[in-house]
Design a protein around this motif. Sequence first.
Motif, mmCIF file in Angstrom:
data_model
loop_
_atom_site.group_PDB
_atom_site.id
_atom_site.type_symbol
_atom_site.label_atom_id
_atom_site.label_comp_id
_atom_site.label_asym_id
_atom_site.label_seq_id
_atom_site.Cartn_x
_atom_site.Cartn_y
_atom_site.Cartn_z
ATOM 1 N N VAL A 16 11.108 11.664 -1.119
ATOM 2 C CA VAL A 16 11.743 10.404 -0.735
ATOM 3 C C VAL A 16 12.905 10.657 0.219
ATOM 4 N N ILE A 17 13.711 11.687 -0.059
ATOM 5 C CA ILE A 17 14.859 11.997 0.813
ATOM 6 C C ILE A 17 14.386 12.389 2.214
ATOM 7 N N VAL A 18 13.387 13.253 2.286
ATOM 8 C CA VAL A 18 12.861 13.663 3.597
ATOM 9 C C VAL A 18 12.293 12.466 4.348
ATOM 10 N N THR A 19 11.616 11.566 3.635
ATOM 11 C CA THR A 19 11.054 10.376 4.278
ATOM 12 C C THR A 19 12.153 9.487 4.847
ATOM 13 N N LEU A 20 13.233 9.292 4.096
ATOM 14 C CA LEU A 20 14.345 8.465 4.572
ATOM 15 C C LEU A 20 15.022 9.092 5.793
ATOM 16 N N GLY A 255 -5.303 4.784 -8.393
ATOM 17 C CA GLY A 255 -3.856 4.967 -8.365
ATOM 18 C C GLY A 255 -3.315 5.060 -6.954
ATOM 19 N N ILE A 256 -3.984 5.825 -6.104
ATOM 20 C CA ILE A 256 -3.543 5.957 -4.715
ATOM 21 C C ILE A 256 -3.765 4.652 -3.956
ATOM 22 N N ASP A 257 -4.922 4.025 -4.167
ATOM 23 C CA ASP A 257 -5.211 2.748 -3.499
ATOM 24 C C ASP A 257 -4.166 1.699 -3.843
ATOM 25 N N LEU A 258 -3.793 1.635 -5.101
ATOM 26 C CA LEU A 258 -2.838 0.624 -5.544
ATOM 27 C C LEU A 258 -1.498 0.796 -4.836
ATOM 28 N N ALA A 259 -1.039 2.030 -4.719
ATOM 29 C CA ALA A 259 0.230 2.283 -4.036
ATOM 30 C C ALA A 259 0.151 1.892 -2.568
ATOM 31 N N PHE A 260 -0.957 2.241 -1.896
ATOM 32 C CA PHE A 260 -1.101 1.895 -0.488
ATOM 33 C C PHE A 260 -1.219 0.389 -0.291
ATOM 34 N N GLN A 261 -1.897 -0.285 -1.199
ATOM 35 C CA GLN A 261 -2.043 -1.740 -1.070
ATOM 36 C C GLN A 261 -0.718 -2.451 -1.278
ATOM 37 N N LEU A 262 0.121 -1.922 -2.164
ATOM 38 C CA LEU A 262 1.435 -2.529 -2.390
ATOM 39 C C LEU A 262 2.312 -2.440 -1.150
ATOM 40 N N THR A 263 2.112 -1.387 -0.362
ATOM 41 C CA THR A 263 2.938 -1.211 0.835
ATOM 42 C C THR A 263 2.219 -1.623 2.113
ATOM 43 N N GLN A 287 12.717 -7.443 14.887
ATOM 44 C CA GLN A 287 14.143 -7.666 15.133
ATOM 45 C C GLN A 287 14.961 -6.380 15.060
ATOM 46 N N TYR A 288 14.275 -5.256 14.896
ATOM 47 C CA TYR A 288 14.937 -3.955 14.842
ATOM 48 C C TYR A 288 16.002 -3.930 13.745
ATOM 49 N N ASP A 289 15.627 -4.440 12.594
ATOM 50 C CA ASP A 289 16.547 -4.562 11.459
ATOM 51 C C ASP A 289 16.420 -3.320 10.581
ATOM 52 N N LEU A 290 17.214 -2.292 10.873
ATOM 53 C CA LEU A 290 17.082 -0.995 10.202
ATOM 54 C C LEU A 290 17.229 -1.057 8.682
ATOM 55 N N PRO A 291 18.243 -1.728 8.124
ATOM 56 C CA PRO A 291 18.367 -1.713 6.654
ATOM 57 C C PRO A 291 17.127 -2.259 5.934
ATOM 58 N N VAL A 292 16.525 -3.303 6.479
ATOM 59 C CA VAL A 292 15.332 -3.858 5.844
ATOM 60 C C VAL A 292 14.158 -2.892 5.976
ATOM 61 N N LEU A 293 14.015 -2.286 7.163
ATOM 62 C CA LEU A 293 12.953 -1.301 7.353
ATOM 63 C C LEU A 293 13.130 -0.110 6.418
ATOM 64 N N MET A 294 14.358 0.365 6.281
ATOM 65 C CA MET A 294 14.618 1.498 5.395
ATOM 66 C C MET A 294 14.349 1.127 3.946
ATOM 67 N N GLY A 295 14.673 -0.103 3.564
ATOM 68 C CA GLY A 295 14.360 -0.550 2.215
ATOM 69 C C GLY A 295 12.866 -0.547 1.962
ATOM 70 N N LEU A 298 11.709 3.061 1.600
ATOM 71 C CA LEU A 298 12.109 3.597 0.298
ATOM 72 C C LEU A 298 11.177 3.108 -0.806
ATOM 73 N N ILE A 299 10.899 1.812 -0.819
ATOM 74 C CA ILE A 299 10.000 1.260 -1.836
ATOM 75 C C ILE A 299 8.616 1.883 -1.721
ATOM 76 N N GLY A 300 8.117 2.005 -0.491
ATOM 77 C CA GLY A 300 6.792 2.570 -0.294
ATOM 78 C C GLY A 300 6.686 4.012 -0.744
ATOM 79 N N SER A 301 7.666 4.835 -0.380
ATOM 80 C CA SER A 301 7.612 6.243 -0.766
ATOM 81 C C SER A 301 7.742 6.419 -2.278
ATOM 82 N N VAL A 302 8.606 5.623 -2.900
ATOM 83 C CA VAL A 302 8.758 5.705 -4.365
ATOM 84 C C VAL A 302 7.460 5.300 -5.059
#
Length: 325
Positions: A16-20, A255-263, A287-295, A298-302
């Motif tokens: 997660v840290i490397v992804t962020l 399990g993998i499909d479910l995670a990909f579908q959620l994101t 809109q180049y909204d970095l905080p929302v993109l980073m959120g 983060l949710i996707g990687s977790v």
Amino acid sequence: MLLYILKRVLSAISVVIVTLVASFALFFFAPTDPAGVICGPRCTPERVADIEASLGLDQPKAEQILLYMKGIVVGREYSTGGVVRECAAPCLGYSYTLGQPVTKLIGAALPVTVSIVLGGAVVYLLVGVLAGTIAAQVRGTSLDRFVVGTTLVVQAIPYFVFALLIALYATFLPDSGYHPITENPFLWASGLLAAWLTVGVTNAASYTRYSRASMIEALGQDFVRTATSKGISRRRVVYRHGLRAGLTPVVTIFGIDLAFQLTGAIFTESIFNLPGLGQLALRAFGQYDLPVLMGGVLIGSVLLVVMNLVVDIVYTFLDPRVRLG
């Protein structure tokens, strides 16, 4: 097992840290200036500088990402226009364009996406596993060929085309829309029905073939022949002994499909006008909204690393031969 889970959790945190960090780097190396996007094409350089200062974009890049990490763990303070705002952990920042906490935006969008994906999963698991199990028992017959042929036809249709066909021609279905389940469960289900059928039917084709292949292999195992020779009924042999072994590889894929579908439910949300994570990320990207993109990152990687761990643990209950170590 406890030691294995601890190792996987530490590995997941590092992923997660490397992804962020990678997401931050891609954002700052991009040629677009977020302050300029927010201000507009006629913005003066002085105004751009003011926006960068108010958003903290004038700080060193390494300091920005360290502050972001700190906010996730212990929270942080934001100072905008002389006003200091407290952001409690886990703090994902404030949207550049909406001025709202990212946790609030994701908290409103996540239940929509989760509702779509879990409802669709119920459909394609029930239909796919049942159809695949039935086809495996009549392997080589006309029914088996019909089931396999139908799945090939469904899989040949692009997902967004199938979703558009449902949205345009399935007029007998209730109008799509999201209503919180806590307010009205009936409206919640009726508003998501079209999305559930779309996700369910398209994915059921794959799960039918997965289940069929897995069940054919399981029904040919020695333990199944032994159970049959002991006089156990065919239904019990198939659905109690064979299905348990046959579900093992299906659970891994699910399990993998479910995670990909959620994101990645952006097509479903866009076509059926459902304000989920996909819609939120698409707006933030435009809109180049970095905080929302980073959120969203983060949710996707977790979700991905958590689902991988859950699949490994469930594996041990479905297949006694598997041991975690």
